[in-house]
Write a protein that holds these residues in place. Sequence first.
Motif, PDB file in Angstrom:
ATOM      1  N   ILE A  27     -69.210  30.546 109.991  1.00  0.00           N
ATOM      2  CA  ILE A  27     -70.265  30.888 108.667  1.00  0.00           C
ATOM      3  C   ILE A  27     -71.316  30.000 108.673  1.00  0.00           C
ATOM      4  O   ILE A  27     -71.151  29.085 108.654  1.00  0.00           O
ATOM      5  CB  ILE A  27     -69.191  30.509 107.468  1.00  0.00           C
ATOM      6  N   PRO A  28     -72.346  30.727 108.767  1.00  0.00           N
ATOM      7  CA  PRO A  28     -73.728  30.081 108.395  1.00  0.00           C
ATOM      8  C   PRO A  28     -74.032  29.673 106.966  1.00  0.00           C
ATOM      9  O   PRO A  28     -73.437  30.204 106.313  1.00  0.00           O
ATOM     10  CB  PRO A  28     -74.789  30.915 109.147  1.00  0.00           C
ATOM     11  N   LEU A  29     -74.780  28.636 106.871  1.00  0.00           N
ATOM     12  CA  LEU A  29     -75.065  28.117 105.630  1.00  0.00           C
ATOM     13  C   LEU A  29     -75.870  29.440 104.680  1.00  0.00           C
ATOM     14  O   LEU A  29     -75.665  29.161 103.294  1.00  0.00           O
ATOM     15  CB  LEU A  29     -75.940  26.750 105.543  1.00  0.00           C
ATOM     16  N   ASP A  30     -76.663  30.149 105.250  1.00  0.00           N
ATOM     17  CA  ASP A  30     -77.469  31.163 104.498  1.00  0.00           C
ATOM     18  C   ASP A  30     -76.380  32.197 103.949  1.00  0.00           C
ATOM     19  O   ASP A  30     -77.155  33.040 103.224  1.00  0.00           O
ATOM     20  CB  ASP A  30     -78.503  31.470 105.214  1.00  0.00           C
ATOM     21  N   HIS A  31     -75.181  32.400 104.486  1.00  0.00           N
ATOM     22  CA  HIS A  31     -74.328  33.198 103.880  1.00  0.00           C
ATOM     23  C   HIS A  31     -73.740  32.716 102.412  1.00  0.00           C
ATOM     24  O   HIS A  31     -73.190  33.718 101.830  1.00  0.00           O
ATOM     25  CB  HIS A  31     -72.913  33.368 104.631  1.00  0.00           C
ATOM     26  N   LEU A  32     -74.192  31.529 102.158  1.00  0.00           N
ATOM     27  CA  LEU A  32     -74.022  31.176 100.916  1.00  0.00           C
ATOM     28  C   LEU A  32     -75.169  31.345  99.767  1.00  0.00           C
ATOM     29  O   LEU A  32     -75.046  30.761  98.505  1.00  0.00           O
ATOM     30  CB  LEU A  32     -73.482  29.759 100.814  1.00  0.00           C
ATOM     31  N   TYR A  56     -58.055  40.771  94.856  1.00  0.00           N
ATOM     32  CA  TYR A  56     -58.069  40.027  93.636  1.00  0.00           C
ATOM     33  C   TYR A  56     -59.376  39.041  93.575  1.00  0.00           C
ATOM     34  O   TYR A  56     -58.993  37.739  93.104  1.00  0.00           O
ATOM     35  CB  TYR A  56     -56.752  39.502  93.252  1.00  0.00           C
ATOM     36  N   SER A  57     -60.596  39.394  94.035  1.00  0.00           N
ATOM     37  CA  SER A  57     -61.712  38.679  93.949  1.00  0.00           C
ATOM     38  C   SER A  57     -62.687  39.617  94.057  1.00  0.00           C
ATOM     39  O   SER A  57     -62.535  40.828  94.791  1.00  0.00           O
ATOM     40  CB  SER A  57     -61.569  37.607  95.319  1.00  0.00           C
ATOM     41  N   PHE A  58     -63.955  39.118  93.855  1.00  0.00           N
ATOM     42  CA  PHE A  58     -65.012  39.988  93.858  1.00  0.00           C
ATOM     43  C   PHE A  58     -66.156  38.949  93.556  1.00  0.00           C
ATOM     44  O   PHE A  58     -66.282  38.122  93.021  1.00  0.00           O
ATOM     45  CB  PHE A  58     -65.297  41.001  93.233  1.00  0.00           C
ATOM     46  N   TYR A  59     -67.464  39.504  94.337  1.00  0.00           N
ATOM     47  CA  TYR A  59     -68.814  38.811  94.061  1.00  0.00           C
ATOM     48  C   TYR A  59     -69.409  39.528  92.864  1.00  0.00           C
ATOM     49  O   TYR A  59     -69.809  40.869  92.658  1.00  0.00           O
ATOM     50  CB  TYR A  59     -69.524  38.838  95.419  1.00  0.00           C
ATOM     51  N   ALA A  90     -70.724  39.030  98.913  1.00  0.00           N
ATOM     52  CA  ALA A  90     -72.143  38.349  98.560  1.00  0.00           C
ATOM     53  C   ALA A  90     -73.191  38.637  99.485  1.00  0.00           C
ATOM     54  O   ALA A  90     -74.205  38.767  98.999  1.00  0.00           O
ATOM     55  CB  ALA A  90     -71.757  36.790  98.234  1.00  0.00           C
ATOM     56  N   LEU A  91     -73.071  38.998 100.426  1.00  0.00           N
ATOM     57  CA  LEU A  91     -73.984  39.022 101.466  1.00  0.00           C
ATOM     58  C   LEU A  91     -74.846  40.261 101.154  1.00  0.00           C
ATOM     59  O   LEU A  91     -76.213  40.343 101.385  1.00  0.00           O
ATOM     60  CB  LEU A  91     -73.560  39.637 102.968  1.00  0.00           C
ATOM     61  N   LEU A  92     -74.298  41.416 100.492  1.00  0.00           N
ATOM     62  CA  LEU A  92     -75.033  42.452  99.915  1.00  0.00           C
ATOM     63  C   LEU A  92     -75.886  42.151  98.883  1.00  0.00           C
ATOM     64  O   LEU A  92     -76.724  42.818  98.325  1.00  0.00           O
ATOM     65  CB  LEU A  92     -74.043  43.550  99.782  1.00  0.00           C
TER      66      LEU A  92
END
Length: 225
Positions: A27-32, A56-59, A90-92
């Motif tokens: 996981i690269p930092l820019d995924h955050l 049971y989660s979503f962005y 979250a990438l989208l």
Amino acid sequence: RIRGASPLSVDKVRDELTEILWSHKDIPLDHLDNVTGLCCIDGDSWKRDQRWDRVYSFYDPSDGLIKIRADQFSNQKRFEVAFLVALGQALLGNYSAEKKVLALGPGQEHLGKVYHLRLRDEQERKCFFDNERLREYLQLSRMVADPDDSSHFTRLVNGEEGFTPPGLLMGLIYAWYLDNNLASHIEYKMAVMKVAHSDLIPEQVNVLDRRKRLVNFFREVVFRL
């Protein structure tokens, strides 16, 4: 930042998140970049429609928070899955301006429905992918581009069948790519790549090709390996 009345202390949640990110060094930092924090949602306040999935989660692109139902915090593996699926979503970012499901037409409700997705204007978009890569992903997720409107995509859903929309699919494959034990639904989909194929069924070849291109997209574009 961590918000909401989690069954775990803030420090414990931070420790769990640190362990997850440490365990998945791909996981690269820019995924955050699109994530502003994490929010625990009490079960009584959870309003997501779970007819088609048990995620049971979503962005939430409106505030940049990853939102996870409270009961997922009490089990380390469930919390890991919930976090990674939402992180993939979250990438989208805020790519979508509108999403809706409509019946095929009056009196045709029994035949199926159409999922409509309209992209946000590129200048207003906060998304990990550029326009070309985003459109590539949407078509790999079986969305059909409107030849007369570049912002409009559709997908036909038969009868009362469910389907996996591109946001959820992004999250599920993201978690599966990091650890294929984390998303059994996607592991089932990808099993087609392990089966002996027959030239007598062209659609089987098409499905195999689409799955391979989807995996390649995650390897080369998402994780840049």
